[in-house]
Design a protein around this motif. Structure first.
Motif, mmCIF file in Angstrom:
data_model
loop_
_atom_site.group_PDB
_atom_site.id
_atom_site.type_symbol
_atom_site.label_atom_id
_atom_site.label_comp_id
_atom_site.label_asym_id
_atom_site.label_seq_id
_atom_site.Cartn_x
_atom_site.Cartn_y
_atom_site.Cartn_z
ATOM 1 N N VAL A 64 0.813 -1.220 0.000
ATOM 2 C CA VAL A 64 0.000 0.000 0.000
ATOM 3 C C VAL A 64 0.845 1.269 0.000
ATOM 4 O O VAL A 64 0.398 2.312 -0.467
ATOM 5 C CB VAL A 64 -1.002 0.024 1.180
ATOM 6 C CG1 VAL A 64 -2.059 -1.048 1.001
ATOM 7 C CG2 VAL A 64 -0.304 -0.120 2.509
ATOM 8 N N ASP A 65 2.076 1.210 0.506
ATOM 9 C CA ASP A 65 2.937 2.396 0.530
ATOM 10 C C ASP A 65 3.444 2.750 -0.866
ATOM 11 O O ASP A 65 3.456 3.918 -1.248
ATOM 12 C CB ASP A 65 4.125 2.182 1.472
ATOM 13 C CG ASP A 65 3.683 2.050 2.919
ATOM 14 O OD1 ASP A 65 2.681 2.699 3.303
ATOM 15 O OD2 ASP A 65 4.337 1.299 3.667
ATOM 16 N N THR A 66 3.854 1.739 -1.625
ATOM 17 C CA THR A 66 4.391 1.995 -2.971
ATOM 18 C C THR A 66 3.340 1.812 -4.056
ATOM 19 O O THR A 66 3.596 2.135 -5.211
ATOM 20 C CB THR A 66 5.560 1.045 -3.282
ATOM 21 O OG1 THR A 66 5.085 -0.302 -3.269
ATOM 22 C CG2 THR A 66 6.686 1.230 -2.282
ATOM 23 N N ARG A 67 2.174 1.270 -3.677
ATOM 24 C CA ARG A 67 1.084 0.983 -4.606
ATOM 25 C C ARG A 67 1.483 -0.046 -5.657
ATOM 26 O O ARG A 67 0.962 -0.049 -6.757
ATOM 27 C CB ARG A 67 0.560 2.263 -5.249
ATOM 28 C CG ARG A 67 0.005 3.246 -4.253
ATOM 29 C CD ARG A 67 -0.526 4.467 -4.894
ATOM 30 N NE ARG A 67 -1.480 4.081 -5.950
ATOM 31 C CZ ARG A 67 -2.205 4.934 -6.630
ATOM 32 N NH1 ARG A 67 -2.100 6.214 -6.385
ATOM 33 N NH2 ARG A 67 -3.025 4.528 -7.564
ATOM 34 N N LYS A 68 2.403 -0.917 -5.315
ATOM 35 C CA LYS A 68 2.852 -1.983 -6.224
ATOM 36 C C LYS A 68 1.993 -3.224 -6.004
ATOM 37 O O LYS A 68 1.816 -3.669 -4.867
ATOM 38 C CB LYS A 68 4.312 -2.355 -5.984
ATOM 39 C CG LYS A 68 5.284 -1.244 -6.255
ATOM 40 C CD LYS A 68 5.628 -1.185 -7.709
ATOM 41 C CE LYS A 68 6.688 -0.104 -7.901
ATOM 42 N NZ LYS A 68 6.925 0.239 -9.234
ATOM 43 N N LEU A 69 1.496 -3.759 -7.100
ATOM 44 C CA LEU A 69 0.707 -4.974 -7.073
ATOM 45 C C LEU A 69 1.501 -6.078 -7.768
ATOM 46 O O LEU A 69 2.026 -5.874 -8.872
ATOM 47 C CB LEU A 69 -0.617 -4.771 -7.816
ATOM 48 C CG LEU A 69 -1.460 -6.023 -8.039
ATOM 49 C CD1 LEU A 69 -1.982 -6.565 -6.705
ATOM 50 C CD2 LEU A 69 -2.612 -5.712 -8.979
ATOM 51 N N ILE A 70 1.608 -7.214 -7.104
ATOM 52 C CA ILE A 70 2.262 -8.372 -7.703
ATOM 53 C C ILE A 70 1.263 -9.521 -7.691
ATOM 54 O O ILE A 70 0.699 -9.855 -6.647
ATOM 55 C CB ILE A 70 3.536 -8.774 -6.934
ATOM 56 C CG1 ILE A 70 4.558 -7.635 -6.963
ATOM 57 C CG2 ILE A 70 4.128 -10.061 -7.522
ATOM 58 C CD1 ILE A 70 5.775 -7.876 -6.095
ATOM 59 N N ILE A 71 1.028 -10.082 -8.871
ATOM 60 C CA ILE A 71 0.157 -11.250 -9.003
ATOM 61 C C ILE A 71 1.019 -12.397 -9.503
ATOM 62 O O ILE A 71 1.741 -12.251 -10.482
ATOM 63 C CB ILE A 71 -0.983 -10.984 -10.003
ATOM 64 C CG1 ILE A 71 -1.863 -9.830 -9.521
ATOM 65 C CG2 ILE A 71 -1.807 -12.254 -10.220
ATOM 66 C CD1 ILE A 71 -2.912 -9.402 -10.518
ATOM 67 N N VAL B 59 3.934 -17.522 -13.655
ATOM 68 C CA VAL B 59 4.115 -16.217 -14.286
ATOM 69 C C VAL B 59 3.789 -15.151 -13.255
ATOM 70 O O VAL B 59 3.003 -15.371 -12.330
ATOM 71 C CB VAL B 59 3.242 -16.038 -15.558
ATOM 72 C CG1 VAL B 59 3.685 -16.977 -16.652
ATOM 73 C CG2 VAL B 59 1.779 -16.224 -15.239
ATOM 74 N N THR B 60 4.394 -13.991 -13.437
ATOM 75 C CA THR B 60 4.215 -12.892 -12.496
ATOM 76 C C THR B 60 3.812 -11.637 -13.264
ATOM 77 O O THR B 60 4.385 -11.333 -14.314
ATOM 78 C CB THR B 60 5.513 -12.629 -11.732
ATOM 79 O OG1 THR B 60 5.902 -13.813 -11.050
ATOM 80 C CG2 THR B 60 5.343 -11.513 -10.716
ATOM 81 N N TYR B 61 2.853 -10.930 -12.705
ATOM 82 C CA TYR B 61 2.471 -9.616 -13.230
ATOM 83 C C TYR B 61 2.794 -8.609 -12.137
ATOM 84 O O TYR B 61 2.450 -8.812 -10.969
ATOM 85 C CB TYR B 61 0.979 -9.555 -13.568
ATOM 86 C CG TYR B 61 0.539 -8.148 -13.866
ATOM 87 C CD1 TYR B 61 0.726 -7.615 -15.125
ATOM 88 C CD2 TYR B 61 -0.016 -7.347 -12.883
ATOM 89 C CE1 TYR B 61 0.358 -6.306 -15.410
ATOM 90 C CE2 TYR B 61 -0.389 -6.034 -13.150
ATOM 91 C CZ TYR B 61 -0.192 -5.530 -14.409
ATOM 92 O OH TYR B 61 -0.553 -4.228 -14.686
ATOM 93 N N GLN B 62 3.466 -7.512 -12.517
ATOM 94 C CA GLN B 62 3.739 -6.436 -11.575
ATOM 95 C C GLN B 62 3.208 -5.138 -12.150
ATOM 96 O O GLN B 62 3.468 -4.830 -13.307
ATOM 97 C CB GLN B 62 5.241 -6.297 -11.325
ATOM 98 C CG GLN B 62 5.828 -7.502 -10.635
ATOM 99 C CD GLN B 62 7.288 -7.303 -10.312
ATOM 100 O OE1 GLN B 62 7.707 -6.216 -9.936
ATOM 101 N NE2 GLN B 62 8.071 -8.358 -10.444
ATOM 102 N N GLY B 63 2.474 -4.421 -11.353
ATOM 103 C CA GLY B 63 1.912 -3.155 -11.800
ATOM 104 C C GLY B 63 1.666 -2.241 -10.623
ATOM 105 O O GLY B 63 2.001 -2.555 -9.474
#
Length: 124
Positions: free
Chosen positions: A97-104, A118-122
């Motif tokens: 939540v601090d950097t607003r980075k989402l990793i799936i 597989v990894t998605y980063q956004g």
């Protein structure tokens, strides 16, 4: 030089097509499926004129008040619609939540009985 319908041109570390190595520039079987899954996750729906359903509706999903169950459903459906994917083994999300980075991260089994991740980063 022709390739079968299950092969795709390999991508380099910058996600650009590779050239100059003949058939070595093509991924087949499980490697091909993994690259197609990853490419679909990087893609936005309605962005590729040849297939408007290709990708994930990231703009619709990542607004305010994210519906995490809807996001999970859309991402899983995108992966399962990829030719060669047999099933999803595991799915996880991590949001800083601090950097607003989402990793799936998605682990799936393909038609060759191989398990890949597989990894998605956004950003959200």
């Amino acid at each position: 030089m022709t390739t079968d319908t299950n092969s795709v041109r390999r991508l380099d570390k910058n996600h650009d097509w590779t050239f100059g190595q003949g058939m070595n520039n093509y991924a087949t079987e499980s490697e091909s499926i993994k690259q197609r899954v990853q490419t679909r996750l990087w893609s936005f729906t309605n962005d590729w004129f040849l297939d408007l359903e290709h990708g994930v509706p990231w703009l619709e999903l990542m607004g305010r008040n994210v519906d995490w169950s809807k996001l999970e459903k859309e991402v899983k459906n995108c992966v399962l619609r990829t030719d060669g994917v047999a099933s999803i083994v595991d799915y996880s999300t991590d949001l800083d939540v601090d950097t607003r980075k989402l990793i799936i991260q998605i682990e799936y089994q393909d038609i060759y009985y191989q398990t890949n991740t597989v990894t998605y980063q956004g950003e959200v």
